[in-house]
Design a protein around this motif. Sequence first.
Motif, PDB file in Angstrom:
ATOM      1  N   ARG A  82       0.825  -1.209   0.000  1.00 45.25           N
ATOM      2  CA  ARG A  82       0.000   0.000   0.000  1.00 45.25           C
ATOM      3  C   ARG A  82       0.858   1.257   0.000  1.00 45.25           C
ATOM      4  O   ARG A  82       0.549   2.241  -0.681  1.00 45.25           O
ATOM      5  N   GLN A  83       1.948   1.223   0.768  1.00 44.94           N
ATOM      6  CA  GLN A  83       2.813   2.397   0.847  1.00 44.94           C
ATOM      7  C   GLN A  83       3.460   2.700  -0.502  1.00 44.94           C
ATOM      8  O   GLN A  83       3.471   3.848  -0.954  1.00 44.94           O
ATOM      9  N   TRP A  84       3.999   1.667  -1.165  1.00 41.73           N
ATOM     10  CA  TRP A  84       4.682   1.914  -2.436  1.00 41.73           C
ATOM     11  C   TRP A  84       3.690   2.247  -3.548  1.00 41.73           C
ATOM     12  O   TRP A  84       4.026   3.016  -4.465  1.00 41.73           O
ATOM     13  N   SER A  85       2.490   1.706  -3.489  1.00 41.09           N
ATOM     14  CA  SER A  85       1.486   2.095  -4.483  1.00 41.09           C
ATOM     15  C   SER A  85       1.082   3.542  -4.297  1.00 41.09           C
ATOM     16  O   SER A  85       0.852   4.263  -5.288  1.00 41.09           O
ATOM     17  N   ARG A  86       1.008   4.003  -3.047  1.00 39.91           N
ATOM     18  CA  ARG A  86       0.682   5.410  -2.801  1.00 39.91           C
ATOM     19  C   ARG A  86       1.814   6.315  -3.280  1.00 39.91           C
ATOM     20  O   ARG A  86       1.565   7.389  -3.838  1.00 39.91           O
ATOM     21  N   ARG A  87       3.050   5.907  -3.067  1.00 42.77           N
ATOM     22  CA  ARG A  87       4.189   6.704  -3.545  1.00 42.77           C
ATOM     23  C   ARG A  87       4.201   6.779  -5.072  1.00 42.77           C
ATOM     24  O   ARG A  87       4.437   7.847  -5.651  1.00 42.77           O
ATOM     25  N   GLY A  88       3.956   5.645  -5.718  1.00 49.19           N
ATOM     26  CA  GLY A  88       3.904   5.657  -7.176  1.00 49.19           C
ATOM     27  C   GLY A  88       2.772   6.514  -7.698  1.00 49.19           C
ATOM     28  O   GLY A  88       2.930   7.238  -8.694  1.00 49.19           O
ATOM     29  N   ASN A  89       1.620   6.476  -7.022  1.00 47.99           N
ATOM     30  CA  ASN A  89       0.491   7.301  -7.425  1.00 47.99           C
ATOM     31  C   ASN A  89       0.814   8.786  -7.297  1.00 47.99           C
ATOM     32  O   ASN A  89       0.431   9.591  -8.164  1.00 47.99           O
ATOM     33  N   HIS A  90       1.537   9.156  -6.246  1.00 48.75           N
ATOM     34  CA  HIS A  90       1.895  10.566  -6.058  1.00 48.75           C
ATOM     35  C   HIS A  90       2.858  11.039  -7.155  1.00 48.75           C
ATOM     36  O   HIS A  90       2.718  12.159  -7.670  1.00 48.75           O
ATOM     37  N   VAL A  91       3.822  10.205  -7.513  1.00 50.96           N
ATOM     38  CA  VAL A  91       4.757  10.564  -8.581  1.00 50.96           C
ATOM     39  C   VAL A  91       4.022  10.717  -9.910  1.00 50.96           C
ATOM     40  O   VAL A  91       4.262  11.669 -10.675  1.00 50.96           O
ATOM     41  N   LEU A  92       3.109   9.792 -10.203  1.00 50.67           N
ATOM     42  CA  LEU A  92       2.354   9.866 -11.456  1.00 50.67           C
ATOM     43  C   LEU A  92       1.485  11.127 -11.512  1.00 50.67           C
ATOM     44  O   LEU A  92       1.342  11.747 -12.571  1.00 50.67           O
ATOM     45  N   GLN A  93       0.913  11.516 -10.392  1.00 51.50           N
ATOM     46  CA  GLN A  93       0.109  12.738 -10.366  1.00 51.50           C
ATOM     47  C   GLN A  93       0.961  13.958 -10.693  1.00 51.50           C
ATOM     48  O   GLN A  93       0.520  14.846 -11.441  1.00 51.50           O
ATOM     49  N   ASN A  94       2.171  14.029 -10.146  1.00 51.66           N
ATOM     50  CA  ASN A  94       3.048  15.161 -10.431  1.00 51.66           C
ATOM     51  C   ASN A  94       3.479  15.182 -11.898  1.00 51.66           C
ATOM     52  O   ASN A  94       3.513  16.254 -12.532  1.00 51.66           O
ATOM     53  N   LEU A  95       3.816  14.009 -12.450  1.00 47.44           N
ATOM     54  CA  LEU A  95       4.192  13.949 -13.865  1.00 47.44           C
ATOM     55  C   LEU A  95       3.026  14.330 -14.767  1.00 47.44           C
ATOM     56  O   LEU A  95       3.199  15.046 -15.772  1.00 47.44           O
ATOM     57  N   LEU A  96       1.820  13.859 -14.412  1.00 45.37           N
ATOM     58  CA  LEU A  96       0.643  14.189 -15.215  1.00 45.37           C
ATOM     59  C   LEU A  96       0.351  15.684 -15.177  1.00 45.37           C
ATOM     60  O   LEU A  96       0.035  16.295 -16.215  1.00 45.37           O
ATOM     61  N   ALA A  97       0.460  16.299 -13.986  1.00 47.30           N
ATOM     62  CA  ALA A  97       0.198  17.736 -13.875  1.00 47.30           C
ATOM     63  C   ALA A  97       1.208  18.544 -14.686  1.00 47.30           C
ATOM     64  O   ALA A  97       0.843  19.506 -15.376  1.00 47.30           O
ATOM     65  N   ALA A  98       2.497  18.157 -14.619  1.00 47.04           N
ATOM     66  CA  ALA A  98       3.521  18.872 -15.380  1.00 47.04           C
ATOM     67  C   ALA A  98       3.299  18.722 -16.884  1.00 47.04           C
ATOM     68  O   ALA A  98       3.388  19.704 -17.643  1.00 47.04           O
ATOM     69  N   ALA A  99       2.992  17.503 -17.335  1.00 42.73           N
ATOM     70  CA  ALA A  99       2.738  17.291 -18.770  1.00 42.73           C
ATOM     71  C   ALA A  99       1.488  18.037 -19.219  1.00 42.73           C
ATOM     72  O   ALA A  99       1.447  18.587 -20.329  1.00 42.73           O
ATOM     73  N   TRP A 100       0.471  18.067 -18.358  1.00 42.52           N
ATOM     74  CA  TRP A 100      -0.773  18.765 -18.669  1.00 42.52           C
ATOM     75  C   TRP A 100      -0.509  20.255 -18.903  1.00 42.52           C
ATOM     76  O   TRP A 100      -1.016  20.851 -19.857  1.00 42.52           O
ATOM     77  N   ILE A 101       0.287  20.870 -18.011  1.00 39.58           N
ATOM     78  CA  ILE A 101       0.584  22.303 -18.138  1.00 39.58           C
ATOM     79  C   ILE A 101       1.404  22.582 -19.393  1.00 39.58           C
ATOM     80  O   ILE A 101       1.175  23.564 -20.114  1.00 39.58           O
ATOM     81  N   TRP A 102       2.366  21.703 -19.703  1.00 38.96           N
ATOM     82  CA  TRP A 102       3.200  21.908 -20.892  1.00 38.96           C
ATOM     83  C   TRP A 102       2.393  21.737 -22.183  1.00 38.96           C
ATOM     84  O   TRP A 102       2.730  22.337 -23.212  1.00 38.96           O
ATOM     85  N   CYS A 103       1.341  20.928 -22.166  1.00 36.45           N
ATOM     86  CA  CYS A 103       0.555  20.697 -23.373  1.00 36.45           C
ATOM     87  C   CYS A 103      -0.347  21.878 -23.725  1.00 36.45           C
ATOM     88  O   CYS A 103      -0.833  21.961 -24.864  1.00 36.45           O
ATOM     89  N   LEU A 104      -0.592  22.770 -22.768  1.00 33.64           N
ATOM     90  CA  LEU A 104      -1.438  23.930 -23.054  1.00 33.64           C
ATOM     91  C   LEU A 104      -0.585  25.023 -23.690  1.00 33.64           C
ATOM     92  O   LEU A 104       0.362  25.513 -23.074  1.00 33.64           O
ATOM     93  N   PRO A 105      -0.870  25.425 -24.913  1.00 31.56           N
ATOM     94  CA  PRO A 105       0.000  26.392 -25.614  1.00 31.56           C
ATOM     95  C   PRO A 105       0.010  27.787 -24.986  1.00 31.56           C
ATOM     96  O   PRO A 105       0.964  28.540 -25.209  1.00 31.56           O
ATOM     97  N   ASP A 106      -1.027  28.143 -24.215  1.00 33.20           N
ATOM     98  CA  ASP A 106      -1.077  29.474 -23.616  1.00 33.20           C
ATOM     99  C   ASP A 106      -0.772  29.453 -22.118  1.00 33.20           C
ATOM    100  O   ASP A 106      -1.146  30.376 -21.398  1.00 33.20           O
ATOM    101  N   SER A 107      -0.089  28.412 -21.647  1.00 34.30           N
ATOM    102  CA  SER A 107       0.265  28.350 -20.232  1.00 34.30           C
ATOM    103  C   SER A 107       1.493  29.208 -19.955  1.00 34.30           C
ATOM    104  O   SER A 107       2.260  29.560 -20.869  1.00 34.30           O
ATOM    105  N   SER A 108       1.687  29.542 -18.683  1.00 33.23           N
ATOM    106  CA  SER A 108       2.824  30.377 -18.301  1.00 33.23           C
ATOM    107  C   SER A 108       4.150  29.680 -18.567  1.00 33.23           C
ATOM    108  O   SER A 108       5.148  30.324 -18.908  1.00 33.23           O
TER     109      SER A 108
END
Length: 316
Positions: A82-108
């Motif tokens: 459970r602990q390592w699945s939660r850690r992996g989930n947290h890393v994936l959320q951060n990667l997804l958020a960063a990729a999401w922001i980079w995919c928007l052409p009008d982002s900061s």
Amino acid sequence: FTEGLVTIITSIMEQQHACRHSQHQHHHHHKAGCSHQHNEHHHHHGPAEHASDCKKKACGHGDHKELSAKDYEKRRKRRKMRQWSRRGNHVLQNLLAAAWIWCLPDSSIRYYYDNNMYDQILMFHGLQIMSLVLFFISSLTEPGFLASNSIPDDTNDRLKKNEDEARSLLSGDLERDGVCKIDPDNSTPPSYCRSCKFLRPLRAKHCYQCDRCVPRFDHHCPLIEQCVGAKNYRQFYILCWSQLFVSGWSLMISIDCSFYSDSVTRSYLGWFWRICLFLWMLFQTFMALSLVTFHTYLICTQQTTFEYLKPRKLNE
């Protein structure tokens, strides 16, 4: 607020589990005690007096059910999973958020890149990486589990000997040096842990998810899937601040993309992705701000989450 709600639900579930176990052991011990009294005093008491004696008898809760070494190892492995699945989930959320922001052409972030403002990009992702490092530090740092006398171990013959010695030392009324003895089969003080079989220090509590007693127990945190206690509370508090900065900056980027950029040529799908990012970052910022505010208040009032939610435990 969300973590506080989860903590309340977890505490209620733990209390119900302890109550069910207590009632089961109390019923079993009471039944055995009544049978013993009936056989021993059958010729001296009538049925009415026997029933009265059984009701007045101070029956103990009995010993906590022992876990075998195999069962304990299974619980430990499930907890690690459970602990390592939660850690992996947290890393994936951060990667997804960063990729999401980079995919928007009008982002900061894209504006910084197009205008060679690499210092802002490094600052944003550096803060994100620092938050991830703090997350792993908080999640991998144990709260300072107290040594348990009931953890099974096939290769350690000392545990059985310790159990026999504990029973011999804890039985009786008073030690020669003035130390009060305890009979675990009868009435015990509130600080006695029936799972770990020792007297807990002040402000310590047994965590039924970790199967250990935690000094200065705060709560079992679902964010890091780890108990927060004496030895990792500082790391957890710093993590809350870092999460607030990262999520707050991401929220400002999503607000700028959704409400202040050029929306003439934006499609419905573009609006959908921007609004979803805005709601996600709003939720993350709200959670981080709630944690920072709540734990800052606890630090200023010198309380733990468990003591704040259950102040009656302080009187015990």
